[in-house]
Design a protein around this motif. Structure first.
Motif, mmCIF file in Angstrom:
data_model
loop_
_atom_site.group_PDB
_atom_site.id
_atom_site.type_symbol
_atom_site.label_atom_id
_atom_site.label_comp_id
_atom_site.label_asym_id
_atom_site.label_seq_id
_atom_site.Cartn_x
_atom_site.Cartn_y
_atom_site.Cartn_z
ATOM 1 N N GLU A 71 0.809 -1.221 0.000
ATOM 2 C CA GLU A 71 0.000 0.000 0.000
ATOM 3 C C GLU A 71 0.844 1.274 0.000
ATOM 4 O O GLU A 71 0.453 2.272 -0.589
ATOM 5 N N ASP A 72 1.996 1.234 0.673
ATOM 6 C CA ASP A 72 2.812 2.447 0.814
ATOM 7 C C ASP A 72 4.250 2.161 0.410
ATOM 8 O O ASP A 72 4.917 1.322 1.022
ATOM 9 N N LYS A 73 4.733 2.881 -0.608
ATOM 10 C CA LYS A 73 6.100 2.710 -1.073
ATOM 11 C C LYS A 73 7.085 3.171 0.002
ATOM 12 O O LYS A 73 6.902 4.208 0.620
ATOM 13 N N GLY A 74 8.135 2.383 0.218
ATOM 14 C CA GLY A 74 9.138 2.740 1.208
ATOM 15 C C GLY A 74 8.783 2.325 2.622
ATOM 16 O O GLY A 74 9.538 2.595 3.555
ATOM 17 N N ILE A 75 7.635 1.677 2.788
ATOM 18 C CA ILE A 75 7.218 1.176 4.095
ATOM 19 C C ILE A 75 7.315 -0.343 4.082
ATOM 20 O O ILE A 75 6.929 -1.000 3.108
ATOM 21 N N TYR A 76 7.818 -0.906 5.172
ATOM 22 C CA TYR A 76 7.972 -2.356 5.266
ATOM 23 C C TYR A 76 7.117 -2.919 6.393
ATOM 24 O O TYR A 76 6.951 -2.292 7.447
ATOM 25 N N HIS A 77 6.579 -4.097 6.116
ATOM 26 C CA HIS A 77 5.679 -4.777 7.049
ATOM 27 C C HIS A 77 6.386 -6.004 7.605
ATOM 28 O O HIS A 77 6.926 -6.815 6.861
ATOM 29 N N ILE A 78 6.387 -6.147 8.927
ATOM 30 C CA ILE A 78 6.992 -7.301 9.586
ATOM 31 C C ILE A 78 5.896 -8.069 10.322
ATOM 32 O O ILE A 78 5.081 -7.482 11.036
ATOM 33 N N ARG A 79 5.901 -9.374 10.125
ATOM 34 C CA ARG A 79 4.900 -10.244 10.755
ATOM 35 C C ARG A 79 5.602 -11.307 11.593
ATOM 36 O O ARG A 79 6.543 -11.952 11.140
ATOM 37 N N LEU A 80 5.129 -11.505 12.803
ATOM 38 C CA LEU A 80 5.660 -12.531 13.693
ATOM 39 C C LEU A 80 4.515 -13.371 14.234
ATOM 40 O O LEU A 80 3.518 -12.835 14.716
ATOM 41 N N GLU A 81 4.655 -14.700 14.131
ATOM 42 C CA GLU A 81 3.636 -15.609 14.643
ATOM 43 C C GLU A 81 4.311 -16.725 15.424
ATOM 44 O O GLU A 81 5.396 -17.185 15.057
ATOM 45 N N ALA A 82 3.669 -17.170 16.496
ATOM 46 C CA ALA A 82 4.182 -18.274 17.292
ATOM 47 C C ALA A 82 3.010 -19.073 17.848
ATOM 48 O O ALA A 82 2.068 -18.495 18.405
ATOM 49 N N GLN A 83 3.069 -20.386 17.668
ATOM 50 C CA GLN A 83 1.998 -21.265 18.136
ATOM 51 C C GLN A 83 2.572 -22.501 18.810
ATOM 52 O O GLN A 83 3.616 -23.010 18.396
ATOM 53 N N ASP A 104 0.275 -16.568 19.450
ATOM 54 C CA ASP A 104 0.715 -15.178 19.509
ATOM 55 C C ASP A 104 0.918 -14.608 18.109
ATOM 56 O O ASP A 104 1.423 -15.295 17.222
ATOM 57 N N HIS A 105 0.561 -13.341 17.943
ATOM 58 C CA HIS A 105 0.739 -12.646 16.669
ATOM 59 C C HIS A 105 1.225 -11.225 16.952
ATOM 60 O O HIS A 105 0.769 -10.574 17.884
ATOM 61 N N ALA A 106 2.150 -10.762 16.133
ATOM 62 C CA ALA A 106 2.600 -9.373 16.225
ATOM 63 C C ALA A 106 2.883 -8.863 14.823
ATOM 64 O O ALA A 106 3.347 -9.613 13.958
ATOM 65 N N GLU A 107 2.580 -7.603 14.583
ATOM 66 C CA GLU A 107 2.859 -6.962 13.301
ATOM 67 C C GLU A 107 3.391 -5.567 13.570
ATOM 68 O O GLU A 107 2.983 -4.905 14.526
ATOM 69 N N CYS A 108 4.302 -5.129 12.710
ATOM 70 C CA CYS A 108 4.726 -3.737 12.797
ATOM 71 C C CYS A 108 5.044 -3.211 11.401
ATOM 72 O O CYS A 108 5.308 -3.984 10.477
ATOM 73 N N TRP A 109 5.003 -1.884 11.278
ATOM 74 C CA TRP A 109 5.322 -1.199 10.034
ATOM 75 C C TRP A 109 6.454 -0.224 10.332
ATOM 76 O O TRP A 109 6.412 0.514 11.330
ATOM 77 N N ILE A 110 7.482 -0.211 9.486
ATOM 78 C CA ILE A 110 8.651 0.639 9.705
ATOM 79 C C ILE A 110 8.913 1.495 8.470
ATOM 80 O O ILE A 110 8.556 1.116 7.348
ATOM 81 N N ASP A 111 9.562 2.648 8.677
ATOM 82 C CA ASP A 111 9.884 3.523 7.555
ATOM 83 C C ASP A 111 11.322 3.290 7.092
ATOM 84 O O ASP A 111 11.984 2.333 7.523
ATOM 85 N N SER A 112 11.844 4.149 6.242
ATOM 86 C CA SER A 112 13.166 3.958 5.643
ATOM 87 C C SER A 112 14.305 4.086 6.642
ATOM 88 O O SER A 112 15.440 3.720 6.347
ATOM 89 N N LEU A 124 1.154 -3.765 16.300
ATOM 90 C CA LEU A 124 0.006 -4.512 16.817
ATOM 91 C C LEU A 124 0.505 -5.801 17.447
ATOM 92 O O LEU A 124 1.366 -6.476 16.887
ATOM 93 N N LYS A 125 -0.042 -6.153 18.585
ATOM 94 C CA LYS A 125 0.346 -7.406 19.227
ATOM 95 C C LYS A 125 -0.869 -8.066 19.862
ATOM 96 O O LYS A 125 -1.636 -7.415 20.564
ATOM 97 N N ASN A 126 -1.050 -9.353 19.600
ATOM 98 C CA ASN A 126 -2.123 -10.148 20.187
ATOM 99 C C ASN A 126 -1.498 -11.373 20.833
ATOM 100 O O ASN A 126 -0.948 -12.223 20.139
ATOM 101 N N GLN A 127 -1.576 -11.454 22.156
ATOM 102 C CA GLN A 127 -1.006 -12.574 22.897
ATOM 103 C C GLN A 127 -2.111 -13.444 23.473
ATOM 104 O O GLN A 127 -3.020 -12.950 24.149
#
Length: 262
Positions: free
Chosen positions: A51-63, A76-84, A92-95
């Motif tokens: 959706e956004d150029k130059g933005i990166y999405h990180i996804r973490l999952e653990a079961q 567990d689930h966690a997501e974050c968005w970072i810039d350049s 976002l984090k859901n435990q």
């Protein structure tokens, strides 16, 4: 028995992005074991936002998996968005760890110089606690959440004997995550043998179970990739390990038969 996959990751548990070793795409998979018993899996993925150029999405999952799920289920689930600059934009984090339930939503608004923080968690009594906060920040500050701080650390020049501090926001608080480099050693994994840095993190988190200071060790490859190879966390009931079993960077996959990457 309480085993905390996401928090283990969080403890350890980084300016043009195209020059970073983990871009344009990275996927890592880990098996979680207690002694020699397999108890779960974890996965971490980084890719460019669609959706956004130059933005990166990180996804973490653990079961959790197998019989351990019937004793102490983990999802567990966690997501974050970072810039350049690898500054956190959103987290976002859901435990879901046994009876421990917590949802966290954080937005970093650098233009307005504020962090907007929301948390909803279930207490041991069963009561639901909700909290919202607005935290003022400085003009030029750049913050990392507990996921993006790992990627930031991987961009640093690592030297034995040094202690690194990363400004971090978690659970409504700003603090320094510390990583002490204890030394270098050879480590064998399913993907082959690596020369690795041995780290000891000092971090702060909430969850169903906590390790104490000095009870966790992390091994990362001593090359430009800085791949997390193994995490060891010591608890009263024994040690829990997270071992890498799959690594992909771009189109190249690291397997037991193919241990070199360009």
């Amino acid at each position: 028995m309480r085993i905390l996959w996401l928090s283990m990751f969080n403890l350890f548990l980084f300016k043009i992005l195209s020059g970073y070793s983990f871009l344009p795409y990275e996927l890592m998979k880990f098996k979680v074991r207690w002694s020699f018993i397999s108890v779960g899996m974890a996965e971490m993925e980084l890719k460019e936002s669609t959706e956004d150029k130059g933005i990166y999405h990180i996804r973490l999952e653990a079961q959790s998996s197998g019989i351990i799920s019937s004793i102490f289920d983990v999802d567990d689930h966690a997501e974050c968005w970072i810039d350049s600059n690898i500054c956190s934009i959103k987290y976002l984090k859901n435990q879901r760890e046994g009876r421990w339930i917590a949802d966290e939503n954080v937005e970093f608004d650098y233009n307005r110089k504020k962090i907007f923080y929301e948390i909803k968690k279930k207490k041991k009594s069963g009561e639901i606690e909700e909290r919202k906060e607005e935290i003022e920040i400085g003009e030029s500050e750049c913050f990392h959440d507990m996921v993006s701080s790992f990627y930031y650390f991987r961009t640093l020049d690592i030297e034995e004997g040094r202690t690194y501090q990363i400004i971090t926001f978690d659970r409504g608080k700003i603090f320094n995550t510390e990583l002490k480099i204890l030394g270098r050693e050879k480590i064998s994994t399913e993907l082959g043998e690596f020369d690795a840095f041995l780290l000891q993190p000092v971090s702060k988190f909430e969850g169903a179970f906590r390790t104490r200071k000095g009870k966790m060790l992390i091994w990362i490859s001593a090359d430009e990739r800085k791949i997390p190879l193994r995490i060891k966390a010591k608890f009263n009931f024994g040690s829990v390990y997270m071992d890498i079993i799959y690594y992909q960077r771009g189109e190249v996959v690291l397997t037991p038969q193919k241990i070199g990457l360009p």
